[in-house]
Design a protein around this motif. Sequence first.
Motif, PDB file in Angstrom:
ATOM      1  N   UNK A  59       0.854  -1.176   0.000  1.00 17.16           N
ATOM      2  CA  UNK A  59       0.000   0.000   0.000  1.00 17.16           C
ATOM      3  C   UNK A  59       0.895   1.231   0.000  1.00 17.16           C
ATOM      4  N   UNK A  60       0.736   2.073  -1.006  1.00 17.51           N
ATOM      5  CA  UNK A  60       1.553   3.275  -1.154  1.00 17.51           C
ATOM      6  C   UNK A  60       0.653   4.489  -0.952  1.00 17.51           C
ATOM      7  N   UNK A  61       1.092   5.405  -0.113  1.00 18.29           N
ATOM      8  CA  UNK A  61       0.329   6.623   0.153  1.00 18.29           C
ATOM      9  C   UNK A  61       1.138   7.811  -0.363  1.00 18.29           C
ATOM     10  N   UNK A  62       0.550   8.576  -1.266  1.00 20.04           N
ATOM     11  CA  UNK A  62       1.193   9.779  -1.786  1.00 20.04           C
ATOM     12  C   UNK A  62       0.118  10.711  -2.295  1.00 20.04           C
ATOM     13  N   UNK A  63       0.486  11.961  -2.458  1.00 17.95           N
ATOM     14  CA  UNK A  63      -0.457  12.912  -3.044  1.00 17.95           C
ATOM     15  C   UNK A  63      -0.013  13.218  -4.465  1.00 17.95           C
ATOM     16  N   UNK A  64      -0.967  13.516  -5.308  1.00 14.66           N
ATOM     17  CA  UNK A  64      -0.659  13.864  -6.691  1.00 14.66           C
ATOM     18  C   UNK A  64       0.221  15.109  -6.745  1.00 14.66           C
ATOM     19  N   UNK A  65       0.026  16.008  -5.791  1.00 19.28           N
ATOM     20  CA  UNK A  65       0.823  17.241  -5.743  1.00 19.28           C
ATOM     21  C   UNK A  65       2.314  16.924  -5.585  1.00 19.28           C
ATOM     22  N   UNK A  66       2.632  15.942  -4.766  1.00 16.91           N
ATOM     23  CA  UNK A  66       4.029  15.594  -4.505  1.00 16.91           C
ATOM     24  C   UNK A  66       4.685  14.948  -5.721  1.00 16.91           C
ATOM     25  N   UNK A  67       3.960  14.112  -6.438  1.00 22.28           N
ATOM     26  CA  UNK A  67       4.568  13.377  -7.559  1.00 22.28           C
ATOM     27  C   UNK A  67       4.328  14.019  -8.914  1.00 22.28           C
ATOM     28  N   UNK A  68       3.557  15.079  -8.966  1.00 19.39           N
ATOM     29  CA  UNK A  68       3.259  15.750 -10.234  1.00 19.39           C
ATOM     30  C   UNK A  68       4.542  16.209 -10.922  1.00 19.39           C
ATOM     31  N   UNK A  69       4.718  15.804 -12.165  1.00 19.68           N
ATOM     32  CA  UNK A  69       5.881  16.200 -12.950  1.00 19.68           C
ATOM     33  C   UNK A  69       7.134  15.402 -12.669  1.00 19.68           C
ATOM     34  N   UNK A  70       7.066  14.439 -11.739  1.00 24.75           N
ATOM     35  CA  UNK A  70       8.230  13.615 -11.411  1.00 24.75           C
ATOM     36  C   UNK A  70       8.231  12.391 -12.321  1.00 24.75           C
ATOM     37  N   UNK A  71       9.379  12.100 -12.886  1.00 26.04           N
ATOM     38  CA  UNK A  71       9.515  10.962 -13.792  1.00 26.04           C
ATOM     39  C   UNK A  71      10.057   9.753 -13.032  1.00 26.04           C
ATOM     40  N   UNK A  72       9.426   8.610 -13.236  1.00 27.39           N
ATOM     41  CA  UNK A  72       9.859   7.360 -12.601  1.00 27.39           C
ATOM     42  C   UNK A  72      10.921   6.691 -13.464  1.00 27.39           C
ATOM     43  N   UNK A  73      11.859   6.045 -12.812  1.00 31.55           N
ATOM     44  CA  UNK A  73      12.831   5.229 -13.539  1.00 31.55           C
ATOM     45  C   UNK A  73      12.114   3.978 -14.044  1.00 31.55           C
ATOM     46  N   UNK A  74      12.470   3.495 -15.223  1.00 29.96           N
ATOM     47  CA  UNK A  74      11.848   2.261 -15.716  1.00 29.96           C
ATOM     48  C   UNK A  74      12.154   1.093 -14.781  1.00 29.96           C
ATOM     49  N   UNK A  75      11.210   0.190 -14.674  1.00 28.21           N
ATOM     50  CA  UNK A  75      11.377  -0.967 -13.793  1.00 28.21           C
ATOM     51  C   UNK A  75      10.863  -2.204 -14.512  1.00 28.21           C
ATOM     52  N   UNK A  76      11.792  -3.005 -14.995  1.00 27.60           N
ATOM     53  CA  UNK A  76      11.432  -4.230 -15.703  1.00 27.60           C
ATOM     54  C   UNK A  76      12.287  -5.367 -15.154  1.00 27.60           C
ATOM     55  N   UNK A  77      11.637  -6.425 -14.729  1.00 27.77           N
ATOM     56  CA  UNK A  77      12.353  -7.576 -14.203  1.00 27.77           C
ATOM     57  C   UNK A  77      11.835  -7.980 -12.841  1.00 27.77           C
ATOM     58  N   UNK A  78      12.555  -8.869 -12.189  1.00 24.02           N
ATOM     59  CA  UNK A  78      12.166  -9.383 -10.882  1.00 24.02           C
ATOM     60  C   UNK A  78      12.916  -8.643  -9.781  1.00 24.02           C
ATOM     61  N   UNK A  79      12.157  -8.097  -8.831  1.00 22.26           N
ATOM     62  CA  UNK A  79      12.716  -7.327  -7.723  1.00 22.26           C
ATOM     63  C   UNK A  79      11.919  -7.614  -6.460  1.00 22.26           C
ATOM     64  N   UNK A  80      12.568  -7.446  -5.303  1.00 23.56           N
ATOM     65  CA  UNK A  80      11.823  -7.440  -4.054  1.00 23.56           C
ATOM     66  C   UNK A  80      11.041  -6.126  -4.019  1.00 23.56           C
ATOM     67  N   UNK A  81      10.072  -6.032  -3.132  1.00 20.33           N
ATOM     68  CA  UNK A  81       9.275  -4.804  -3.028  1.00 20.33           C
ATOM     69  C   UNK A  81      10.157  -3.610  -2.696  1.00 20.33           C
ATOM     70  N   UNK A  82      11.112  -3.799  -1.796  1.00 19.90           N
ATOM     71  CA  UNK A  82      12.003  -2.708  -1.386  1.00 19.90           C
ATOM     72  C   UNK A  82      12.886  -2.262  -2.547  1.00 19.90           C
ATOM     73  N   UNK A  83      13.511  -3.214  -3.225  1.00 18.54           N
ATOM     74  CA  UNK A  83      14.400  -2.880  -4.338  1.00 18.54           C
ATOM     75  C   UNK A  83      13.632  -2.192  -5.463  1.00 18.54           C
ATOM     76  N   UNK A  84      12.425  -2.656  -5.723  1.00 17.55           N
ATOM     77  CA  UNK A  84      11.613  -2.067  -6.788  1.00 17.55           C
ATOM     78  C   UNK A  84      11.262  -0.616  -6.472  1.00 17.55           C
ATOM     79  N   UNK A  85      10.843  -0.359  -5.248  1.00 16.70           N
ATOM     80  CA  UNK A  85      10.480   1.010  -4.883  1.00 16.70           C
ATOM     81  C   UNK A  85      11.703   1.917  -4.943  1.00 16.70           C
ATOM     82  N   UNK A  86      12.830   1.442  -4.453  1.00 16.89           N
ATOM     83  CA  UNK A  86      14.054   2.239  -4.526  1.00 16.89           C
ATOM     84  C   UNK A  86      14.424   2.558  -5.963  1.00 16.89           C
TER      85      UNK A  86
END
Length: 98
Positions: A59-86
């Motif tokens: 469960x991820x809690x965030x506001x649209x205001x905080x992430x607006x305009x922020x670009x995510x790094x691509x994530x493809x493959x097998x990861x633990x939840x922690x590694x994926x979020x990082x």
Amino acid sequence: MAIATVGKTSAGRRLKLAAMIGSLLATAAWASEKEYSFDITNPDMSQALREYARVSGQQIIFTEEVVSGVMAAPLTGNYTAVAALNRLLSGTDLVPGR
């Protein structure tokens, strides 16, 4: 199911938050060794975090205001939840919290 929050940091608080995050990641309930298969290529952080939550069951809690305009790094493959979020948050001012 773990709950993580995502927020921005100031340079002065980064070290303290990094120490806090390090101890969070070491917590057994949060740092599960289970790996999930991710295929997140949409750079919109809001959509990437929603897909991350769907795949990992976190469960991820965030506001649209905080992430607006922020670009995510691509994530493809097998990861633990922690590694994926990082990985998704890498290169941004966003940090996971609890």
